[in-house]
Design an enzyme around this catalytic site. Structure first.
Site, mmCIF file in Angstrom:
data_model
loop_
_atom_site.group_PDB
_atom_site.id
_atom_site.type_symbol
_atom_site.label_atom_id
_atom_site.label_comp_id
_atom_site.label_asym_id
_atom_site.label_seq_id
_atom_site.Cartn_x
_atom_site.Cartn_y
_atom_site.Cartn_z
ATOM 1 N N ASP A 258 -14.084 -2.493 16.111
ATOM 2 C CA ASP A 258 -13.046 -1.473 16.378
ATOM 3 C C ASP A 258 -12.160 -1.431 15.158
ATOM 4 O O ASP A 258 -11.000 -0.862 15.286
ATOM 5 C CB ASP A 258 -12.157 -1.754 17.583
ATOM 6 C CG ASP A 258 -11.118 -1.053 18.059
ATOM 7 O OD1 ASP A 258 -11.441 0.375 17.879
ATOM 8 O OD2 ASP A 258 -10.092 -1.138 18.020
ATOM 9 N N GLU A 263 -10.192 0.501 6.230
ATOM 10 C CA GLU A 263 -10.039 1.538 7.555
ATOM 11 C C GLU A 263 -8.957 2.473 7.212
ATOM 12 O O GLU A 263 -9.092 3.662 7.556
ATOM 13 C CB GLU A 263 -9.916 0.927 8.661
ATOM 14 C CG GLU A 263 -8.445 0.183 8.979
ATOM 15 C CD GLU A 263 -8.640 -0.586 10.500
ATOM 16 O OE1 GLU A 263 -7.349 -0.194 11.006
ATOM 17 O OE2 GLU A 263 -9.258 -1.091 10.880
ATOM 18 N N HIS A 295 -10.089 1.914 15.709
ATOM 19 C CA HIS A 295 -8.835 1.016 15.922
ATOM 20 C C HIS A 295 -8.268 1.516 16.962
ATOM 21 O O HIS A 295 -7.127 1.843 17.105
ATOM 22 C CB HIS A 295 -8.068 0.914 14.841
ATOM 23 C CG HIS A 295 -7.514 -0.367 14.555
ATOM 24 N ND1 HIS A 295 -7.105 -1.011 13.500
ATOM 25 C CD2 HIS A 295 -6.709 -1.117 15.459
ATOM 26 C CE1 HIS A 295 -6.607 -2.150 13.510
ATOM 27 N NE2 HIS A 295 -6.262 -2.244 14.850
#
Length: 329
Positions: A258, A263, A295
């Site tokens: 996640d 990112e 996320h």
């Protein structure tokens, strides 16, 4: 007393409005993130609220001090992207939200693992292709596995409770053991010991320089063949290129991520019909045994409300009393 909040999403707005109405405090919200350019907007405010997984401007705390801001409140837990020494140097109090909803993240991590164990990503693709055969994708039952929990703070402890509910054997490692869990005897003495014993490794720890790329080719080699890895903590804990190699060669049976070490330019952005420039991430997305989400483990109504309310209450407490229960520095 006046506050300004940056990087405010649509789903947060109603909670900002409700808090303003209840407390009678001016809170102005903007959609853009904090950057060198947007720092000019902080003049005249007592407190600044922010939420971003990427970097903050280097000169931020000096600018906040210069503009008369006294408190910087983040609407999340992690402070690894903040220069706390600079905050202290410039007399800026920093608060965070240490626990907005541990259960939200713990539940999500278990949900993702269950999908890996039952190959739902593969079956979703096969059904879309009208291929309704089962073999060779036989699943595993969680109760037959040993789950290694790395990090036993609020989220880790919530995850432990859920895994125990499924009947799994749980072991754990934490640099700072929880006394109650220690009495139960679930702790192992080292990362290596956990890696050697666990069928599942789930990360619930903060990111520190010491734990950068904790999961890498060397540590993966110490794990059981067919191990599952779940990361709802911080992307920097995993060397993604090494993980991709292990997912391809089968040493790691599956990974639920996640969070991702690079990112910031990807997650929470609409990149449809665009070529991804990150080749490692692109490779990861192609794998049937990798489950990637942007996320969102925290992302529940309860958590969003708590993140806004706790950050605002903390900023208000600092302005009124000089401190708060959530004070970081």
């Amino acid at each position: 007393m006046k506050f300004i909040a940056f990087n405010v999403r649509e789903d947060e707005l109603k909670y900002f409005e409700a808090w303003k109405k209840k407390n009678g405090v001016q809170v102005d919200v903007v959609k853009e993130a904090l950057s060198t350019e947007s720092l000019s907007k902080v003049a005249g405010y007592d407190g600044v609220l922010a939420l971003q997984t990427g970097t903050f401007p280097k000169e931020m705390f000096a600018k906040l001090n210069e503009k008369g801001v006294t408190v910087f409140s983040i609407r999340n837990v992690g402070v690894d992207n903040l220069d706390l020494d600079e905050a202290k140097k410039n007399a800026i109090k920093v608060t965070n939200v240490p626990a907005y909803s541990p259960n939200a993240i713990a539940e999500f991590s278990v949900t993702q693992l269950l999908q890996l164990l039952r190959n739902t990503t593969v079956f979703r693709r096969k059904v879309a292709e009208h291929d309704f055969r089962w073999a060779p994708y036989v699943g595993k039952e969680l109760r037959s596995l040993t789950v290694g929990v790395v990090g036993t703070g609020r989220i880790g402890r919530a995850a432990i409770d859920i895994y125990r509910g499924f009947g799994a054997k749980v072991i754990a490692y934490d640099v700072y053991p929880n006394p109650a869990l220690k009495e139960e005897g679930i702790y192992v003495s080292s990362y290596d010991e956990l890696f050697e014993q666990a069928d599942v490794i789930t990360l619930h720890m903060p990111a520190t320089p010491e734990d950068h790329h904790l999961i890498n080719a060397e540590t993966i080699s110490k794990m059981k063949k067919g191990v599952y890895i779940v990361n709802t903590a911080r992307g920097s804990l995993i060397n993604t290129a090494d993980l991709v190699t292990a997912l391809k060669n089968g040493h790691v049976a599956g990974a639920a991520l996640d969070t991702y070490e690079n990112e910031s330019p990807l997650f929470n952005h609409d990149l449809r019909n665009q070529d991804l420039k990150d080749s490692t991430f692109s490779e990861l997305l192609k794998l049937d045994n990798a489950l990637v989400t942007p996320h969102v483990a925290f992302y529940t109504e309860t958590a969003v409300k708590n993140m806004v309310y706790i950050a605002l209450n903390s900023a208000k407490a600092v302005c009124e009393t000089g401190t708060a229960d959530t004070l970081v520095v």
